[in-house]
Scaffold this motif. Sequence first.
Motif, mmCIF file in Angstrom:
data_model
loop_
_atom_site.group_PDB
_atom_site.id
_atom_site.type_symbol
_atom_site.label_atom_id
_atom_site.label_comp_id
_atom_site.label_asym_id
_atom_site.label_seq_id
_atom_site.Cartn_x
_atom_site.Cartn_y
_atom_site.Cartn_z
ATOM 1 N N SER A 99 0.830 -1.199 0.000
ATOM 2 C CA SER A 99 0.000 0.000 0.000
ATOM 3 C C SER A 99 0.868 1.254 0.000
ATOM 4 O O SER A 99 2.096 1.197 0.066
ATOM 5 N N THR A 100 0.193 2.383 -0.042
ATOM 6 C CA THR A 100 0.897 3.666 0.008
ATOM 7 C C THR A 100 1.564 3.893 1.363
ATOM 8 O O THR A 100 2.379 4.798 1.502
ATOM 9 N N GLY B 98 -0.195 0.751 -3.519
ATOM 10 C CA GLY B 98 0.890 1.677 -3.828
ATOM 11 C C GLY B 98 1.188 1.809 -5.303
ATOM 12 O O GLY B 98 1.441 2.905 -5.808
ATOM 13 N N SER C 121 8.205 2.115 -0.677
ATOM 14 C CA SER C 121 8.130 2.167 -2.132
ATOM 15 C C SER C 121 9.442 1.692 -2.750
ATOM 16 O O SER C 121 10.528 1.981 -2.242
ATOM 17 N N GLN D 58 -1.349 3.887 -7.128
ATOM 18 C CA GLN D 58 -1.114 5.299 -6.843
ATOM 19 C C GLN D 58 0.063 5.824 -7.665
ATOM 20 O O GLN D 58 0.015 6.946 -8.188
ATOM 21 N N ASP D 59 1.104 5.007 -7.820
ATOM 22 C CA ASP D 59 2.245 5.419 -8.642
ATOM 23 C C ASP D 59 1.813 5.634 -10.092
ATOM 24 O O ASP D 59 2.202 6.631 -10.721
#
Length: 760
Positions: free
Chosen positions: A206-207, A562, A211, A565-566
């Motif tokens: 996830s965010t 994540g 990362s 979102q990227d």
Amino acid sequence: MAQEQKDFRAETGEEPYWTDAAFGGMPTYQLGAHYPHNYIKKLDSVLRFLPRPADYLFLYFIGFYILLLCMKVDYKLAFLGSIAFGFSTYLIIILGIGHNSKAHAIAYMPMVLAGIIAIFRHRNIWSFLLLTVAIALEIQANHFQMTYYLLLLVIILGIAYLVDAYQKQLIPQYFKSIGVMVVAVVLAIAANATNLLATSEYTQFSTRGESELSIQPNGGPKKKSGLGFEYITSYSYGIVESFNLMVPRFMGGGSSEDIGKDSNIYKSLREIGASPSQAAGFAENAPTYWGNQPYVGAPAYIGATVIFLFVFALFLIRGRLKWWIVGGSILALLLSWGKNFEFLTKFFIEFVPLYDKFRAITSIQVILELCLPLLAIMGLYRLFLNEVKKDEKLYALKWSSIITGGLLLIFLLFKSVLFDFAGANDAMYSKQFGMDFMNALEEDRKSIFNNDVIRSLIFVLIAAGLIWAFLKAKVNRNMLIGGLAILILVDLIGVDKRYVDEDDFVQAREMEQPFQKMAADDAILEDQTHYKVFDVSGDPFNTGRTSYYHNALGGYHAAKPGRIQDLFDFYISKNNMKILSMLNVKYFIVPTEEGNQAQQNPDAFGNSWLVNDVTWVESQDQEILSLEDADLKSTAIINFKFKDEVQNDFNFDSEANIELINYKPNELKYEFSADSNQFAVFSENYYQPGWKAYIDGKPTPHVQVNYVLRGMNIPAGEHEVVFKFEPEVVTTGSTISLISSILIGLVVVGGIGYELKKRK
């Protein structure tokens, strides 16, 4: 976003643990998944027997009531404390805006403190059970930010008790109590093992996890783990704004307030040519807030009466109780200031584990919502003790009245000197409406300020008068408690109803189907194939509406996948149609003059396709950047770390075919036919811990391709390809939960047996 799993559960009796209705696909671990052997959740359901949101309000009351009973307060004062805590404005506001899991976790906080204090006092089996069950319920509420803030308060409580034990030479007893608590914590965590393990697993994807990218879309460096300082502190409570705790609309109240037709801005708007309806509409949502937060739904008002009683208690209470409550309150207040107290905030972000995983740090003020009424009630408890001298009580009354009343008088008399009543967006309003309007707005802000300062001053004086009358034997104990109860209810509910009233309650059927179908929804739902929908009529990553009816690429969640979102940051936000087509976005919901309409994307790649080439990359940075120029319909971009799991002996066959023949959230079946080996890409989010691939029933490896999707080799011939979501974390966690529940049950049985034997 949970609607797909609810429907699937109702139709099949099976739990999917995955949904395609949010962000193109994610686990349901944070969307209300039901786990086997989750008996703590069943206990929670028993406690929440009232309809929502009355169930959460009841939990507020009963949790605080139990805490005060464990602190040896009688039931009348415990009742008074419960209403002071439960009707605190912030706790009501979060119910009004649907922050249910936050309310849920806050409600169990007092019960956890009750268990800790009970063990420090007694170390018996019932104290142990209270703490075990309370922590288990707190974790089960599934709002880890609130639980984390509670942990900070518990650490301060533990330090206060340690210092006290050292001074009294009771260190061995202290650590025995700590040992009992550790066992309780372990059992409580084990009872929630499935949820905790699943959350931990998903966090990495996830965010909120680390990362693998080292760059941002603009080419700048990317923070590797946690959230950035600006994101974490985007909502930071102003230092002066903290007086909202005592004066509800100290800084104008919420971002928009209804100030009516008698307001100065209504008259100003009429003078510059606005129609009566236009001026009235603006006055109903007037920008009265003059703080610096981006948006404020309502002030976090604790109550002038409660604040006065808190200050009163500061003069009467000594020792560890005072210092852990005051220490926790001060820490919470300083941390809620965020970027307005940058040194402390940066220290916590950099050095305190997990602090950088949470945003909206103003919500740490829930610790104040808990601590202030707690100390206030303990002050009243001391007031009623004969061992406390009357002179000491009168001294406390005098100085608490001077401090609170005097502060309010200073605000009232010197407001124009102390404050400018200028808001962050005033330049925009000045440009739009002119200086006369701004002068009118400032006068309205001053008027609101005056009214609420006077209001708070009245409550302080009445509370002080009631205590004075008790000390002079003009009212008895019960009359004082009754008078304060009425005062607190009038004070808090009067402010609560400004922001949550009858208009916020709707018919049950509206809750059961909160989103009404639009023509765009009906048009899209005529297509019975499997695809994704992207709503561009608003902010697609800030709404769950599309997910209610469709498999959506967007959604709303504090911990989004994540990689999606990227992709949004790099491509989707720039309307990159190639990326959207790769993700099988077949329909868009677009705004038009006639309302939102469905628009089909004829270039959507479909559920799966076969490629003729693989481009190997060495890093995640290269992988996401390579999407820009690659022909994604014919090329798969794969990281070298999957080199051993991908065979290069495939030759693209234009006659080959792969087709999705059956869709379930947790299982997808494809038919494949080709005369030669092929490499297939699937427009489904890659999530290695749970998704398993099978060819003709035989487990087959699959890999991450194109940064977010799945890909795999398929041999020549006719085959059935199946993806199943089979999360091992659920099996492991459920076993641990079962064992823990059995142990807790044995402790209960043993405790009952011990009590019966002792009585006999």
